[in-house]
Scaffold this active site. Structure first.
Site, mmCIF file in Angstrom:
data_model
loop_
_atom_site.group_PDB
_atom_site.id
_atom_site.type_symbol
_atom_site.label_atom_id
_atom_site.label_comp_id
_atom_site.label_asym_id
_atom_site.label_seq_id
_atom_site.Cartn_x
_atom_site.Cartn_y
_atom_site.Cartn_z
ATOM 1 N NE ARG A 1 -4.174 -1.837 1.760
ATOM 2 C CZ ARG A 1 -4.207 -2.889 2.553
ATOM 3 N NH1 ARG A 1 -3.368 -2.992 3.561
ATOM 4 N NH2 ARG A 1 -5.091 -3.838 2.359
ATOM 5 C CE LYS B 1 1.386 13.986 -15.305
ATOM 6 N NZ LYS B 1 1.257 14.464 -16.682
ATOM 7 C CD GLU C 1 10.343 16.567 -22.386
ATOM 8 O OE1 GLU C 1 9.642 17.555 -22.069
ATOM 9 O OE2 GLU C 1 9.892 15.570 -23.001
ATOM 10 C CE LYS D 1 7.453 17.488 -14.242
ATOM 11 N NZ LYS D 1 7.484 16.221 -14.897
ATOM 12 C CD GLU E 1 -1.419 17.035 -16.550
ATOM 13 O OE1 GLU E 1 -0.794 16.114 -16.023
ATOM 14 O OE2 GLU E 1 -1.480 17.225 -17.764
ATOM 15 N NE ARG F 1 2.288 17.749 -13.404
ATOM 16 C CZ ARG F 1 2.660 16.870 -12.488
ATOM 17 N NH1 ARG F 1 2.184 16.933 -11.272
ATOM 18 N NH2 ARG F 1 3.513 15.915 -12.789
ATOM 19 C CG ASN G 1 0.446 18.401 -22.681
ATOM 20 O OD1 ASN G 1 1.205 17.452 -22.492
ATOM 21 N ND2 ASN G 1 -0.682 18.298 -23.335
ATOM 22 C CG HIS H 1 4.642 17.153 -24.514
ATOM 23 N ND1 HIS H 1 5.595 18.143 -24.458
ATOM 24 C CD2 HIS H 1 5.199 16.067 -23.924
ATOM 25 C CE1 HIS H 1 6.660 17.673 -23.838
ATOM 26 N NE2 HIS H 1 6.456 16.409 -23.513
ATOM 27 C CG HIS I 1 1.909 13.041 -26.565
ATOM 28 N ND1 HIS I 1 1.336 13.746 -25.533
ATOM 29 C CD2 HIS I 1 3.046 12.512 -26.066
ATOM 30 C CE1 HIS I 1 2.095 13.647 -24.456
ATOM 31 N NE2 HIS I 1 3.151 12.894 -24.756
ATOM 32 C CG HIS J 1 8.689 12.032 -25.450
ATOM 33 N ND1 HIS J 1 7.331 12.124 -25.612
ATOM 34 C CD2 HIS J 1 9.017 12.982 -24.540
ATOM 35 C CE1 HIS J 1 6.857 13.076 -24.828
ATOM 36 N NE2 HIS J 1 7.863 13.612 -24.157
HETATM 37 N N1 LIG Z 1 6.769 10.481 -15.209
HETATM 38 C C1 LIG Z 1 6.907 11.524 -15.990
HETATM 39 O O1 LIG Z 1 6.534 12.645 -15.637
HETATM 40 C C2 LIG Z 1 7.567 11.344 -17.315
HETATM 41 C C3 LIG Z 1 8.004 12.455 -18.038
HETATM 42 C C4 LIG Z 1 8.685 12.239 -19.239
HETATM 43 C C5 LIG Z 1 8.893 10.950 -19.698
HETATM 44 N N2 LIG Z 1 8.447 9.893 -18.970
HETATM 45 C C6 LIG Z 1 8.667 8.513 -19.419
HETATM 46 O O2 LIG Z 1 10.063 8.296 -19.457
HETATM 47 C C7 LIG Z 1 10.334 7.283 -20.417
HETATM 48 C C8 LIG Z 1 11.506 7.744 -21.275
HETATM 49 O O3 LIG Z 1 12.597 7.981 -20.458
HETATM 50 P P1 LIG Z 1 14.072 8.082 -21.036
HETATM 51 O O4 LIG Z 1 14.064 8.927 -22.224
HETATM 52 O O5 LIG Z 1 14.916 8.441 -19.874
HETATM 53 O O6 LIG Z 1 14.332 6.618 -21.582
HETATM 54 P P2 LIG Z 1 14.810 5.239 -20.910
HETATM 55 O O7 LIG Z 1 14.673 5.260 -19.452
HETATM 56 O O8 LIG Z 1 14.091 4.169 -21.644
HETATM 57 O O9 LIG Z 1 16.346 5.239 -21.270
HETATM 58 C C9 LIG Z 1 16.756 5.203 -22.617
HETATM 59 C C10 LIG Z 1 17.892 4.196 -22.796
HETATM 60 O O10 LIG Z 1 19.072 4.729 -22.195
HETATM 61 C C11 LIG Z 1 19.619 3.791 -21.261
HETATM 62 N N3 LIG Z 1 20.268 4.577 -20.213
HETATM 63 C C12 LIG Z 1 19.671 5.300 -19.240
HETATM 64 N N4 LIG Z 1 20.582 5.990 -18.560
HETATM 65 C C13 LIG Z 1 21.787 5.688 -19.082
HETATM 66 C C14 LIG Z 1 23.108 6.100 -18.812
HETATM 67 N N5 LIG Z 1 23.359 7.030 -17.889
HETATM 68 N N6 LIG Z 1 24.113 5.582 -19.554
HETATM 69 C C15 LIG Z 1 23.850 4.673 -20.546
HETATM 70 N N7 LIG Z 1 22.615 4.263 -20.865
HETATM 71 C C16 LIG Z 1 21.589 4.765 -20.137
HETATM 72 C C17 LIG Z 1 18.445 2.968 -20.818
HETATM 73 O O11 LIG Z 1 18.873 1.725 -20.334
HETATM 74 C C18 LIG Z 1 17.623 2.862 -22.100
HETATM 75 O O12 LIG Z 1 18.129 1.832 -22.896
HETATM 76 C C19 LIG Z 1 9.066 7.066 -21.207
HETATM 77 O O13 LIG Z 1 8.480 5.862 -20.810
HETATM 78 C C20 LIG Z 1 8.178 8.234 -20.802
HETATM 79 O O14 LIG Z 1 6.813 7.910 -20.812
HETATM 80 C C21 LIG Z 1 7.801 10.070 -17.796
HETATM 81 ZN ZN LIG Z 2 7.904 15.148 -22.724
#
Ligand SMILES: NC(=O)c1ccc[n+]([C@@H]2O[C@H](COP(=O)([O-])OP(=O)(O)OC[C@H]3O[C@@H](n4cnc5c(N)ncnc54)[C@H](O)[C@@H]3O)[C@@H](O)[C@H]2O)c1
Ligand SMILES: [Zn+2]
Length: 371
Positions: free
Chosen positions: A121, A143, A185, A227, A237, A241, A245, A248, A252, A264
């Site tokens: 929980r 999120k 971003e 942020k 949101e 907030r 977007n 986006h 998207h 992305h």
């Molecule tokens: N929660 C939120 O507010 C929010 C906001 C933006 C994006 N997201 C989510 O984040 C995800 C994308 O995140 P991302 O772009 O960080 O991608 P990711 O976490 O998938 O990382 C991309 C690749 O880089 C590798 N990697 C990560 N750090 C590394 C490092 N320091 N050295 C070498 N390799 C490394 C990972 O293993 C992966 O293969 C999506 O699922 C998206 O929906 C969430």
């Molecule tokens: Zn984004």
């Protein structure tokens, strides 16, 4: 280490610290153990973080229960991985006194946050973001979630972290495309909230591409402050907030139409240009902001147009259909975040996302294709 405190008025301890530094991974677990005395730690990471040596640097000689997500990346951001993680935590006989640590990019962070939110929980989560996306965006704001076989981020909840630790050195091992793409971003934050930050990015493009840690620390600080302040004002949101977007909505749609072949950040870059063209078409622009955004994105080697002619890339009609399906659509048509000027979002009748006629959007999208 720089410390920024984020106030989150709704949940858990009420506020959480974001620490930013260079080379802080080594010894960080001792710090976390002190911050959470008598708690059991559980680390969630992925195979690339292990290969890059960051997991070892964090854990040192300590034998901490952990789960390594394999394969790394979005394809593992699903309920199967979540269940495997939760069952691993149970096998370790972890209880409510656990602190989950997510070491990785947005994929790891989103799953780690979700796992922490539902394990017994709800237990605290600490994020150690290691990508440009995660350090600028996903680690702050609470999120969490996973994808379903039908849509992205289909299941999840708000679960704010108990602490965030940003080590700019981790970015040194990130591959070039991921690194640059995530900078979209940062451009977004500057465009919506700080003209000073925008100028900083313009002046430091080369240093950013060289991954100079002093500049990366500064960027992390700007991103987190921006942020955090938006999230503080509107944690779930409801309205303000929505400014996050920016870029986006069309972004998207392009991402989905490309079947996630485009990253992305690439789609957000194109989406920001689309927003700028919408501003122009609506007569809201009296300066050179669109040209400056375009120039900055190009310098950071991010796309500013939609590549046409390739099978994997979208058609105008497909994009219009996808926009009608937007999660935040009102009456089958989304609202758009546009700028008043660099650093300020256009707000009309207290709304931060405004109505734009489909004809204008269609015309803008048509203009943006190239062969
Ligand atoms: N929660 C939120 O507010 C929010 C906001 C933006 C994006 N997201 C989510 O984040 C995800 C994308 O995140 P991302 O772009 O960080 O991608 P990711 O976490 O998938 O990382 C991309 C690749 O880089 C590798 N990697 C990560 N750090 C590394 C490092 N320091 N050295 C070498 N390799 C490394 C990972 O293993 C992966 O293969 C999506 O699922 C998206 O929906 C969430
Ligand atoms: Zn984004």
């Amino acid at each position: 280490m720089n410390k920024i405190t984020v106030q989150v008025p709704m949940q858990q301890a009420g506020s959480y610290p974001i620490m930013i530094g260079t080379g802080i991974l080594y010894g960080l677990l001792d710090h976390i153990e002190k911050q959470f005395p008598k708690k059991s730690l559980f680390i969630i990471t992925d195979e690339k973080l292990v290969q890059a040596g960051h997991f070892k640097l964090l854990t040192g000689d300590k034998n901490i229960p952990h789960y390594v997500i394999t394969p790394a990346g979005e394809q593992s951001k699903n309920m199967t991985t979540l269940t495997a993680i939760l069952e691993t935590m149970e096998k370790y006989r972890l209880g409510r006194d656990t602190v989950v640590i997510g070491l990785g990019g947005g994929t790891v962070g989103d799953i780690a946050g979700f796992a922490a939110a539902v394990f017994k929980r709800g237990v605290p989560v600490v994020h150690i973001p290691t990508t440009t996306v995660a350090q600028a965006d996903s680690s702050i704001g609470g999120k969490t979630g996973v994808d379903s076989s039908m849509s992205k981020n289909a299941y999840g909840c708000f679960w704010h972290p108990a602490a965030v630790f940003i080590d700019t050195v981790t970015l040194s091992t990130l591959d070039d495309v991921q690194y640059r793409t995530g900078l979209a971003e940062s451009v977004k934050h500057a465009a919506i909230a700080s003209s000073e930050y925008f100028v900083f990015l313009e002046k430091n493009c080369d240093a950013i591409l060289r991954r100079e840690t002093a500049v990366l620390e500064k960027i992390a600080e700007y991103n987190c402050r921006i942020k955090a302040s938006v999230v503080e004002e509107d944690p779930t949101e409801k309205n303000k907030r929505r400014i996050l977007n920016y870029g986006h909505t069309i972004g998207h749609a392009i991402e989905s139409a490309s079947d996630y072949k485009l990253l992305h950040g690439q789609c957000v870059a194109i989406g920001m240009i689309a927003a700028g063209k919408i501003e122009k078409a609506m007569g809201l622009v009296h300066d050179d902001r669109l040209e400056r955004i375009e120039k900055l994105l190009t310098k950071l080697e991010l796309p500013t147009k939609i590549e046409g002619g390739l099978r994997a890339h979208p058609a105008v009609s497909q994009l219009m259909d996808l926009l009608a399906l937007d999660k935040k659509a009102v009456g089958k048509w989304p609202r758009f975040v546009v700028l008043e000027k660099l650093g300020t979002v256009y707000c009309r009748e207290s709304q931060w996302a405004i109505e734009v006629k489909p004809e204008i959007v269609k015309q803008v999208i048509e203009e943006m294709f190239y062969d």
